[in-house]
Write an enzyme that holds these catalytic residues in place. Structure first.
Site, PDB file in Angstrom:
ATOM      1  N   LYS A  15      -1.330   8.850   6.597  1.00 44.23           N
ATOM      2  CA  LYS A  15      -1.404   7.963   7.265  1.00 44.23           C
ATOM      3  C   LYS A  15      -1.854   7.675   9.142  1.00 44.23           C
ATOM      4  O   LYS A  15      -1.432   7.676   9.282  1.00 44.23           O
ATOM      5  CB  LYS A  15       0.325   7.092   7.200  1.00 44.23           C
ATOM      6  CG  LYS A  15      -0.221   5.486   8.053  1.00 44.23           C
ATOM      7  CD  LYS A  15      -0.614   4.973   7.145  1.00 44.23           C
ATOM      8  CE  LYS A  15       0.166   2.954   7.342  1.00 44.23           C
ATOM      9  NZ  LYS A  15      -0.515   2.331   6.269  1.00 44.23           N
TER      10      LYS A  15
ATOM     11  N   LYS B 255       1.026  -0.750  -0.298  1.00 42.65           N
ATOM     12  CA  LYS B 255       0.101  -0.243  -0.359  1.00 42.65           C
ATOM     13  C   LYS B 255       0.980   1.649  -0.008  1.00 42.65           C
ATOM     14  O   LYS B 255       0.658   2.495  -0.840  1.00 42.65           O
ATOM     15  CB  LYS B 255      -0.313  -0.068   1.711  1.00 42.65           C
ATOM     16  CG  LYS B 255      -2.367  -1.363   1.355  1.00 42.65           C
ATOM     17  CD  LYS B 255      -2.651  -0.680   2.685  1.00 42.65           C
ATOM     18  CE  LYS B 255      -2.220  -0.666   3.881  1.00 42.65           C
ATOM     19  NZ  LYS B 255      -1.269  -2.003   4.377  1.00 42.65           N
TER      20      LYS B 255
END
Length: 240
Positions: free
Chosen positions: A39, A17
């Site tokens: 994130k 990812k």
């Protein structure tokens, strides 16, 4: 341009990812956009000792030349390497979803498109009654599923897509990640067709194999990344 972006999840931990998110950030910057990145939570990283080498959040900030504070891009760095719910319990911390969503709203005021990298897969628990799938829903971003080109990934991809469909998430599509340099393997070469046939979603492209993941290698391979994801023509992407 209207406010847009993607929530990037994976079939499981280690699907790539972060590499794909960093690659997309570089692509969008190259196309003249000013993308934002989050994130929201990362585990296995000490808040007191992190760098682009051991922190996905710091690496994404470096790839995006981000000037915002780490606490905005990644509100929670938790030392124990586990799912956020378990890691927070072991570290005796509490995760406030409101804090994450406030940071998300603040960043997207000045950044566009917005990319949010998830934590593990869709069903990973964040709080007792809140998982990654709920975070996707609350950001209201279409979902990109990163699927590595390796054995077993087809099942994991279809399961992820099934959960996303059952939860009513908007699915932008799947990005195949040539994580193990197996794109020429005839079995791997057939993955895109199988995902589109059985998952009934588009495959947006393939992220190339990188011997070493770094901001420099992303830039060195930017043309190949853009071609592989069809960002050279913007095919299948929701940008005008």
């Amino acid at each position: 341009m209207t406010q847009q972006g993607f929530f990037i999840t994976g079939t499981d931990t280690g699907s790539g990812k972060t590499a794909v998110t960093a690659g997309l950030l570089a692509c969008f910057r190259n196309m003249g956009y000013k993308p934002g990145v989050m994130k929201p939570i990362e585990t296995g990283v000490s808040p007191d000792c992190s760098s682009p080498a051991n922190s996905d959040a710091r690496f994404l900030m470096e790839a995006n030349q981000e000037t915002l504070a780490l606490s905005q891009v990644c509100p929670y760095q938790i030392k124990t390497p586990a799912a956020p719910y378990q890691a927070a319990r072991l570290d005796q911390r509490e995760i406030d979803i409101g804090l994450i969503l406030d940071a998300f709203s603040h960043i997207r005021e000045t950044r566009n498109p917005m990319l949010v990298e998830g934590i593990g897969g869709l069903m990973v628990p964040i709080c007792e009654d809140y998982s990654v799938v709920d975070l996707v829903r609350d950001t209201q971003l279409p979902l990109i599923v990163v699927s590595p080109l390796r054995l077993g990934a087809l099942n994991h991809t279809l399961l992820t897509l099934k959960v996303a469909e059952m939860e009513g998430l908007l699915i932008a599509g799947v990005i195949l990640n040539n994580l193990e340099n197996r794109a020429d393997d005839p079995v791997m070469a057939g993955m895109a067709e199988l995902i589109q046939t059985f998952g009934k979603v588009p495959v947006l492209g393939q992220f190339p194999y990188l011997e070493e993941l770094s901001s420099e290698s992303i830039q060195e391979n930017l043309s190949e990344i853009m071609n592989g994801l069809h960002l050279d023509t913007q095919t299948n992407w929701a940008f005008p």
